[in-house]
Design a protein around this motif. Structure first.
Motif, PDB file in Angstrom:
ATOM      1  N   UNK A 155       0.826  -1.210   0.000  1.00 41.23           N
ATOM      2  CA  UNK A 155       0.000   0.000   0.000  1.00 41.23           C
ATOM      3  C   UNK A 155       0.859   1.257   0.000  1.00 41.23           C
ATOM      4  N   UNK A 156       1.875   1.260   0.840  1.00 43.66           N
ATOM      5  CA  UNK A 156       2.751   2.437   0.916  1.00 43.66           C
ATOM      6  C   UNK A 156       3.457   2.677  -0.410  1.00 43.66           C
ATOM      7  N   UNK A 157       3.892   1.596  -1.060  1.00 40.50           N
ATOM      8  CA  UNK A 157       4.658   1.751  -2.289  1.00 40.50           C
ATOM      9  C   UNK A 157       3.777   2.067  -3.497  1.00 40.50           C
ATOM     10  N   UNK A 158       2.479   1.839  -3.377  1.00 40.63           N
ATOM     11  CA  UNK A 158       1.562   2.180  -4.474  1.00 40.63           C
ATOM     12  C   UNK A 158       1.077   3.622  -4.398  1.00 40.63           C
ATOM     13  N   UNK A 261       0.681  -0.391   7.833  1.00 38.51           N
ATOM     14  CA  UNK A 261       0.624  -0.568   9.284  1.00 38.51           C
ATOM     15  C   UNK A 261      -0.706  -0.069   9.843  1.00 38.51           C
ATOM     16  N   UNK A 262      -1.256   0.959   9.234  1.00 42.65           N
ATOM     17  CA  UNK A 262      -2.595   1.405   9.625  1.00 42.65           C
ATOM     18  C   UNK A 262      -3.625   0.315   9.327  1.00 42.65           C
ATOM     19  N   UNK A 263      -3.479  -0.343   8.183  1.00 42.44           N
ATOM     20  CA  UNK A 263      -4.399  -1.428   7.827  1.00 42.44           C
ATOM     21  C   UNK A 263      -4.270  -2.597   8.794  1.00 42.44           C
ATOM     22  N   UNK A 264      -3.056  -2.877   9.255  1.00 43.46           N
ATOM     23  CA  UNK A 264      -2.858  -3.921  10.262  1.00 43.46           C
ATOM     24  C   UNK A 264      -3.627  -3.598  11.538  1.00 43.46           C
TER      25      UNK A 264
END
Length: 360
Positions: A155-158, A261-264
């Motif tokens: 997610x971060x890299x997209x 990490x937010x999704x976690x």
């Protein structure tokens, strides 16, 4: 200290930054186990508006409370090797005596500074409590294939950074180069093994799951301490569950800045969330506005998706007298959503110390 409860889990909050020393230490008690989390405290940075003598006094007060709580603990968890998260045994080895330690793996997924600090910590622990030398724990590095850490943060890299994208790509390239350098160290330098002595036992926590009766303790895999390839290294997060009750501790994710990490956190959906905020006191130095905005948006997403009974939003943030203004969007949304988002000082019924100094 202040106790909060969800189901059969009791959390004794010991010390956090909002009362004047760097720390995020607490004791988790269930019917099956008692675990002390991150038993460390450090003095505030030079810019914090207190004289050094008062900073040291507050830090020592934090340590006294940590020592007191350690007497109740059976397990001790150390998420990483910054001094606001662990205390060196030479200062007080009593924290660790007759305890089982679950600690961040000192051999891999660790930056060089913490690599050295981990060995200092374990060397003192082994010497003072077992009367043995650290070298007795050395062994050859295990053959390990290190996958790119980017695989765990899609997610971060997209994310599209628009005008900042070229700069972001350059930072990622530098990060990969740094990661390769660290990987060479992990593969060549002597490793330290886990051990069980007469007075202390040490196990490595990374990605482990423990079960004690009806209590489950989950340690995360290594997570970046901030942004992608953050030079501060990696930390281990913690989830403790008993029945339908759950607490989650992020350690130092600084926001979290990374979207995955937010999704976690959202997926875990804890009843009590203990989350560190962005280091706004370093804005313009080690934190830029883009990553601050990411951290703000991520905690706002968490506030929108889940509703814990309590969110402790502390550590890093209350080192800055302007922290409420800098993350005002978070506080506005928490109010709209009627989220119970508080610093530790506010749980105690006080204002964060930095704000009382600002207004003095």
């Amino acid at each position: 200290m202040k106790s909060i409860k969800t189901g059969k889990i009791n959390v004794e909050l010991i010390w956090f930054d909002s009362i004047g020393a760097k720390s995020s230490s607490f004791l988790v008690e269930t019917p099956d186990i008692k675990i002390l989390v991150d038993p460390g405290a450090a003095i505030m940075q030079p810019s914090y508006p207190l004289p050094p003598s008062k900073k040291y006094r507050l830090r020592n007060e934090a340590l006294r409370k940590i020592i007191e709580s350690s007497k109740k603990a059976e397990l001790i968890f150390i998420s990483h090797y910054h001094y606001d998260h662990h205390t060196l045994p030479e200062e007080t080895c009593e924290i660790y005596r007759h305890k089982k330690l679950w600690i961040k793996n000192p051999n891999l997924w660790i930056n060089y500074s913490q690599w050295k600090r981990a060995r200092k910590f374990l060397g003192q622990l082994y010497s003072l409590l077992e009367n043995k030398e650290l070298e007795d724990l050395f062994h050859d590095p295990e053959k390990t294939e290190f996958e790119s850490p980017e695989k765990s943060i899609p997610l971060a890299l997209s994310k599209n950074y628009e005008d900042y994208q070229n700069r972001k790509n350059e930072l990622l390239r530098r990060g990969k180069k740094w990661f390769k350098k660290m990987r060479r160290i992990w593969k060549k330098r002597p490793w330290i093994k886990e051990f069980k002595g007469k007075n202390v036992e040490v196990k490595f926590a990374d990605a482990q799951t423990l079960n004690f009766g009806s209590t489950q303790i989950k340690f995360t895999p290594p997570l970046f301490h901030g942004i992608e390839y953050d030079r501060l290294g990696w930390v281990i997060g913690l989830v403790v569950q008993n029945g339908n009750s759950k607490i989650l501790y992020t350690s130092d994710l600084q926001g979290p800045i990374i979207e995955d990490y937010a999704e976690w956190i959202i997926k875990e959906n804890p009843d009590i969330l203990i989350v560190d905020g962005p280091a706004t006191y370093l804005l313009g130095y080690m934190l830029n506005q883009i990553n601050l905005d990411r951290a703000i948006n991520n905690i706002c997403l968490i506030l929108q998706k889940i509703k814990p009974k309590l969110i402790i939003y502390d550590h890093h943030l209350p080192r800055d007298s302007l922290f409420r203004e800098r993350v005002s969007k978070v506080y506005k949304l928490a109010k709209e959503k009627k989220q119970n988002l508080l610093t530790f000082a506010e749980v105690l019924g006080k204002e964060p110390l930095i704000l009382t100094l600002k207004n003095a």
